[in-house]
Design a protein around this motif. Structure first.
Motif, PDB file in Angstrom:
ATOM      1  N   VAL A   1       0.896  -1.175   0.000  1.00  0.00           N
ATOM      2  CA  VAL A   1       0.000   0.000   0.000  1.00  0.00           C
ATOM      3  C   VAL A   1       0.922   1.209   0.000  1.00  0.00           C
ATOM      4  O   VAL A   1       1.577   1.515   1.000  1.00  0.00           O
ATOM      5  N   THR A   2       1.015   1.870  -1.134  1.00  0.00           N
ATOM      6  CA  THR A   2       2.000   2.935  -1.267  1.00  0.00           C
ATOM      7  C   THR A   2       1.690   3.836  -2.461  1.00  0.00           C
ATOM      8  O   THR A   2       1.042   3.398  -3.414  1.00  0.00           O
ATOM      9  N   MET A   3       2.160   5.075  -2.404  1.00  0.00           N
ATOM     10  CA  MET A   3       2.058   5.971  -3.552  1.00  0.00           C
ATOM     11  C   MET A   3       3.252   5.767  -4.495  1.00  0.00           C
ATOM     12  O   MET A   3       3.214   6.187  -5.650  1.00  0.00           O
ATOM     13  N   ASP A   4       4.311   5.121  -3.976  1.00  0.00           N
ATOM     14  CA  ASP A   4       5.489   4.862  -4.815  1.00  0.00           C
ATOM     15  C   ASP A   4       5.272   3.560  -5.583  1.00  0.00           C
ATOM     16  O   ASP A   4       5.863   2.518  -5.281  1.00  0.00           O
ATOM     17  N   VAL A   5       4.392   3.636  -6.570  1.00  0.00           N
ATOM     18  CA  VAL A   5       4.001   2.454  -7.339  1.00  0.00           C
ATOM     19  C   VAL A   5       5.189   1.853  -8.092  1.00  0.00           C
ATOM     20  O   VAL A   5       5.332   0.630  -8.166  1.00  0.00           O
ATOM     21  N   THR A   6       6.040   2.690  -8.610  1.00  0.00           N
ATOM     22  CA  THR A   6       7.190   2.198  -9.379  1.00  0.00           C
ATOM     23  C   THR A   6       8.071   1.290  -8.525  1.00  0.00           C
ATOM     24  O   THR A   6       8.439   0.186  -8.948  1.00  0.00           O
ATOM     25  N   LYS A   7       8.407   1.753  -7.338  1.00  0.00           N
ATOM     26  CA  LYS A   7       9.253   0.950  -6.446  1.00  0.00           C
ATOM     27  C   LYS A   7       8.551  -0.353  -6.058  1.00  0.00           C
ATOM     28  O   LYS A   7       9.169  -1.425  -6.050  1.00  0.00           O
ATOM     29  N   ALA A   8       7.265  -0.269  -5.745  1.00  0.00           N
ATOM     30  CA  ALA A   8       6.526  -1.458  -5.316  1.00  0.00           C
ATOM     31  C   ALA A   8       6.485  -2.514  -6.414  1.00  0.00           C
ATOM     32  O   ALA A   8       6.690  -3.706  -6.159  1.00  0.00           O
ATOM     33  N   VAL A   9       6.248  -2.085  -7.655  1.00  0.00           N
ATOM     34  CA  VAL A   9       6.210  -3.029  -8.776  1.00  0.00           C
ATOM     35  C   VAL A   9       7.594  -3.613  -9.021  1.00  0.00           C
ATOM     36  O   VAL A   9       7.754  -4.823  -9.211  1.00  0.00           O
ATOM     37  N   ASN A  10       8.613  -2.752  -9.000  1.00  0.00           N
ATOM     38  CA  ASN A  10       9.989  -3.219  -9.216  1.00  0.00           C
ATOM     39  C   ASN A  10      10.415  -4.223  -8.142  1.00  0.00           C
ATOM     40  O   ASN A  10      11.064  -5.227  -8.432  1.00  0.00           O
ATOM     41  N   ASP A  11      10.037  -3.936  -6.886  1.00  0.00           N
ATOM     42  CA  ASP A  11      10.382  -4.849  -5.789  1.00  0.00           C
ATOM     43  C   ASP A  11       9.697  -6.198  -5.975  1.00  0.00           C
ATOM     44  O   ASP A  11      10.317  -7.258  -5.812  1.00  0.00           O
ATOM     45  N   ALA A  12       8.419  -6.166  -6.310  1.00  0.00           N
ATOM     46  CA  ALA A  12       7.660  -7.407  -6.486  1.00  0.00           C
ATOM     47  C   ALA A  12       8.222  -8.236  -7.633  1.00  0.00           C
ATOM     48  O   ALA A  12       8.361  -9.460  -7.527  1.00  0.00           O
ATOM     49  N   LYS A  13       8.568  -7.575  -8.713  1.00  0.00           N
ATOM     50  CA  LYS A  13       9.111  -8.264  -9.886  1.00  0.00           C
ATOM     51  C   LYS A  13      10.559  -8.706  -9.663  1.00  0.00           C
ATOM     52  O   LYS A  13      11.023  -9.677 -10.254  1.00  0.00           O
ATOM     53  N   GLY A  14      11.261  -7.950  -8.807  1.00  0.00           N
ATOM     54  CA  GLY A  14      12.689  -8.180  -8.646  1.00  0.00           C
ATOM     55  C   GLY A  14      13.075  -9.141  -7.543  1.00  0.00           C
ATOM     56  O   GLY A  14      14.256  -9.285  -7.227  1.00  0.00           O
ATOM     57  N   GLY A  15      12.119  -9.787  -6.909  1.00  0.00           N
ATOM     58  CA  GLY A  15      12.477 -10.808  -5.930  1.00  0.00           C
ATOM     59  C   GLY A  15      12.121 -10.473  -4.500  1.00  0.00           C
ATOM     60  O   GLY A  15      12.837 -10.850  -3.574  1.00  0.00           O
ATOM     61  N   GLN A  16      11.030  -9.758  -4.318  1.00  0.00           N
ATOM     62  CA  GLN A  16      10.603  -9.460  -2.956  1.00  0.00           C
ATOM     63  C   GLN A  16       9.878 -10.647  -2.349  1.00  0.00           C
ATOM     64  O   GLN A  16       9.054 -11.284  -2.993  1.00  0.00           O
ATOM     65  N   VAL A  17      10.208 -10.935  -1.096  1.00  0.00           N
ATOM     66  CA  VAL A  17       9.561 -12.028  -0.366  1.00  0.00           C
ATOM     67  C   VAL A  17       8.880 -11.445   0.869  1.00  0.00           C
ATOM     68  O   VAL A  17       9.516 -10.758   1.668  1.00  0.00           O
ATOM     69  N   ALA A  18       7.602 -11.703   0.992  1.00  0.00           N
ATOM     70  CA  ALA A  18       6.871 -11.276   2.194  1.00  0.00           C
ATOM     71  C   ALA A  18       6.940 -12.386   3.233  1.00  0.00           C
ATOM     72  O   ALA A  18       6.988 -13.572   2.893  1.00  0.00           O
ATOM     73  N   TYR A  19       6.979 -12.009   4.508  1.00  0.00           N
ATOM     74  CA  TYR A  19       7.049 -13.010   5.574  1.00  0.00           C
ATOM     75  C   TYR A  19       6.143 -12.590   6.731  1.00  0.00           C
ATOM     76  O   TYR A  19       5.875 -11.419   6.941  1.00  0.00           O
TER      77      TYR A  19
END
Length: 229
Positions: A141-159
């Protein structure tokens, strides 16, 4: 199946391995035709019933997860174009609500700008059980959509720790180099260590194990992991 599993288990000694030895041994445990995930399981000495001991967040792994991640974004106005430019697979608002309500969930991660959370809230019953509800604690949940998409695509793991203090995450693929697997595990554990609550008593990581999708687990020296920063 049982015979294969037993033969793999015989390769693992009943002791706590160093992280380096664990990563080397993982390569010997591959026994399937598909590219198995490397999975880390931790037991933390916390009580998640206390808000300050609920360990939850997300970390971007240095070598990615090895998975292709489809990302959907709830956005309005200029944020729609921003999400598309960042590489989001699905972008929408009211129309996306209808799509999800119809049961068409063709994405792995859902991101939303704060002004769209009213819409997303209508989908709680659908998204909640699937673990897809956006949450500011994991950066979805963020206004920084670019970073959020890049993180998700680039290997972000939620725990997220469960009621018994257990936590599990896939941190790469066995096709990765031994060093890449080790770096990913270290990044994951470092993120967990950063969230150690001041109120948590005793040994923070009680037990740790690493395995492949179809392999027995290797016990890892929890003391070594607690030193990773």
């Amino acid at each position: 199946m049982a015979k294969r599993y037993k033969s793999l288990k015989e390769k693992i000694e009943l002791r706590d391995y160093s992280l380096a030895d664990t990563c080397n041994l993982l390569k010997e445990l591959k026994s399937t035709k598909f590219d198995e995930s490397v999975e880390v399981a931790l037991n933390l000495n916390v009580d998640p019933r206390h808000a300050d001991q609920m360990i939850r967040g997300a970390v971007v792994l240095p070598n990615g997860t090895g998975k292709t991640v489809r990302v959907a974004v709830f956005a309005k106005g200029v944020k729609v174009d921003e999400a598309k430019a960042a590489g989001a697979d699905i972008v929408g608002n009211d129309d996306l609500v209808e799509t999800v309500m119809a049961g068409n969930i063709d994405f792995d991660v859902l991101i939303a700008t704060p002004d769209c959370m009213g819409l997303v809230g209508k989908l709680g019953r659908v998204l909640g059980p699937k673990g897809l509800m956006p949450n500011p604690k994991v950066g979805t949940v963020t206004m920084d959509v670019t970073k959020a998409v890049n993180d998700a695509k680039g290997g972000q793991v939620a725990y997220r720790v469960d009621k018994k203090g257990n936590m599990q995450a896939a941190v790469g693929k066995i096709s990765f180099s031994t060093e890449a697997i080790k770096e990913n595990i270290e990044a994951f554990v470092a993120a967990i260590n950063k969230q150690k609550p001041a109120s948590a008593k005793g040994r923070y990581i009680s037990n740790a194990a690493v395995s492949l999708t179809m392999s027995p687990s290797i016990n890892v020296d929890a003391s070594e992991l607690m030193d990773i920063k």
